[in-house]
Design a protein around this motif. Structure first.
Motif, PDB file in Angstrom:
ATOM      1  N   PHE A  44       0.835  -1.211   0.000  1.00  0.00           N
ATOM      2  CA  PHE A  44       0.000   0.000   0.000  1.00  0.00           C
ATOM      3  C   PHE A  44       0.864   1.252   0.000  1.00  0.00           C
ATOM      4  O   PHE A  44       0.659   2.166  -0.813  1.00  0.00           O
ATOM      5  CB  PHE A  44      -0.918  -0.025   1.227  1.00  0.00           C
ATOM      6  N   PHE A  45       1.843   1.303   0.878  1.00  0.00           N
ATOM      7  CA  PHE A  45       2.699   2.488   0.965  1.00  0.00           C
ATOM      8  C   PHE A  45       3.669   2.572  -0.211  1.00  0.00           C
ATOM      9  O   PHE A  45       3.993   3.677  -0.672  1.00  0.00           O
ATOM     10  CB  PHE A  45       3.459   2.497   2.291  1.00  0.00           C
ATOM     11  N   THR A  50       5.335   5.525  -5.440  1.00  0.00           N
ATOM     12  CA  THR A  50       5.263   5.535  -6.911  1.00  0.00           C
ATOM     13  C   THR A  50       4.789   4.161  -7.351  1.00  0.00           C
ATOM     14  O   THR A  50       5.047   3.157  -6.676  1.00  0.00           O
ATOM     15  CB  THR A  50       6.626   5.805  -7.590  1.00  0.00           C
ATOM     16  N   TRP A  51       4.126   4.084  -8.480  1.00  0.00           N
ATOM     17  CA  TRP A  51       3.670   2.783  -8.956  1.00  0.00           C
ATOM     18  C   TRP A  51       4.852   1.880  -9.319  1.00  0.00           C
ATOM     19  O   TRP A  51       4.762   0.665  -9.220  1.00  0.00           O
ATOM     20  CB  TRP A  51       2.721   2.931 -10.143  1.00  0.00           C
ATOM     21  N   GLN A  52       5.967   2.522  -9.721  1.00  0.00           N
ATOM     22  CA  GLN A  52       7.156   1.721 -10.045  1.00  0.00           C
ATOM     23  C   GLN A  52       7.692   1.000  -8.802  1.00  0.00           C
ATOM     24  O   GLN A  52       8.092  -0.165  -8.863  1.00  0.00           O
ATOM     25  CB  GLN A  52       8.252   2.596 -10.648  1.00  0.00           C
ATOM     26  N   ALA A  56       7.826  -3.056  -8.329  1.00  0.00           N
ATOM     27  CA  ALA A  56       9.094  -3.730  -8.029  1.00  0.00           C
ATOM     28  C   ALA A  56       8.974  -4.578  -6.767  1.00  0.00           C
ATOM     29  O   ALA A  56       9.429  -5.729  -6.723  1.00  0.00           O
ATOM     30  CB  ALA A  56      10.209  -2.700  -7.879  1.00  0.00           C
ATOM     31  N   LEU A  57       8.354  -4.018  -5.719  1.00  0.00           N
ATOM     32  CA  LEU A  57       8.200  -4.747  -4.466  1.00  0.00           C
ATOM     33  C   LEU A  57       7.284  -5.947  -4.644  1.00  0.00           C
ATOM     34  O   LEU A  57       7.574  -7.053  -4.153  1.00  0.00           O
ATOM     35  CB  LEU A  57       7.653  -3.822  -3.378  1.00  0.00           C
ATOM     36  N   GLU A  58       6.175  -5.764  -5.366  1.00  0.00           N
ATOM     37  CA  GLU A  58       5.236  -6.868  -5.542  1.00  0.00           C
ATOM     38  C   GLU A  58       5.846  -7.979  -6.399  1.00  0.00           C
ATOM     39  O   GLU A  58       5.600  -9.160  -6.160  1.00  0.00           O
ATOM     40  CB  GLU A  58       3.927  -6.375  -6.158  1.00  0.00           C
TER      41      GLU A  58
END
Length: 291
Positions: A44-45, A50-52, A56-58
């Motif tokens: 969420f955070f 940023t969507w990037q 990357a995290l997901e």
């Protein structure tokens, strides 16, 4: 977290049938909630930043959830031990990936155990996580993995966990009900594409898919047995006690160490097919609901 909470909860609840079931249910709720909330909050955070960063995290999270390579790597250690290091080392290698007693397994028993593990975990470790990630992203994937891990740690029907592990086992059965059946049919398709015995895979699946106390475990195991033309399952020792289990498949030929490698091919083809099928389904749903 499961290990720590089990110790705490067992000290707080009475050692009765009701007390152990209540304690086990509380453990399931706590582990499930934390395992879902933490990745959801991080994502969420990250996406708000940023969507990037979120993507990357997901992506990294999804990579952690899937067990395709580790399943092949660990079961291949059994194959290599059987081929070059001897039965004692093969028993040790297979003991790392199965819950049964392995000290007295024959070469056939070791091979069966490895192939059965690949078959069952094709669903639990690969297809089911893909299914939940397609449905709800990495947070849903971690929620599923929490359920599956709790079942593998406390979902046993032995003296220690008969009541304490009830909630974990039943939740795992529910979470895997649809993915296990999807996995079986995708694996059948994969067996045809690989030139294995797809017709026999269908026959054995329809006949033996319920030959297990778990409503899900025999789904992919029966397909694997049919595709390879071998017999799997049967009686096994757990924690020093013999458990009588029906055989799955027909012994059209003797199982051999090379069947471990054949199971890997079926694992990977099933995973690739599932990936594209779930991606297509997710895209179609997105188009239908968002235009």
């Amino acid at each position: 977290m499961i290990t720590i909470l089990e110790k705490i909860i067992r000290n707080c609840f009475p050692k009765t049938k009701t007390g152990e079931r209540a304690g086990g249910t509380l453990l399931v709720l706590l582990v499930f909630s934390v395992s879902t909330a933490v990745p959801w909050a991080l994502l969420f955070f990250a996406y708000r930043y940023t969507w990037q960063a979120g993507l990357a995290l997901e992506t990294f999270m999804c990579y952690q959830i899937l067990a395709t390579k580790s399943l092949r790597t660990e079961s291949d250690k059994v194959y290599r031990a059987l081929k070059s290091e001897g039965l004692l080392e093969a028993r040790r290698a297979v003991s790392m990936i199965v819950g049964r007693d392995t000290a007295n397994l024959s070469e056939e028993g070791v091979t069966k155990a490895a192939v059965e593990t690949v078959a069952e975990n094709t669903s639990d470790g690969v297809i089911a996580p893909l299914f939940y990630m397609a449905a709800g992203g990495a947070a849903a994937g971690f929620a599923y993995k929490a359920i599956n891990t709790m079942d593998s740690m406390i979902g046993y029907k032995n003296e220690k966990y008969e009541y304490f592990g009830t909630a974990a086992a039943r939740l795992d059965d529910a979470a895997n009900y649809i993915p296990a059946r999807l996995s079986a049919w995708i694996m059948i398709l994969a067996s045809y594409l690989l030139g294995m015995d797809g017709k026999n895979a269908v026959r054995i699946y329809l006949r033996d898919k319920r030959k297990h106390k778990s409503p899900n475990a025999a789904q992919t195991e029966s397909v694997m047995a049919g595709a390879l033309d071998v017999e799997l399952a049967g009686d096994a020792w757990y924690f020093g006690k013999l458990y009588e289990k029906p055989a799955i498949g027909d012994p059209l030929r003797a199982i051999v160490p090379e069947d471990i490698r054949r199971s890997h091919r079926l694992l990977y083809m099933t995973a690739v097919l599932a990936l594209f099928l779930f991606m297509a389904a997710a895209l179609l749903i997105d188009i239908v609901f968002t235009g």
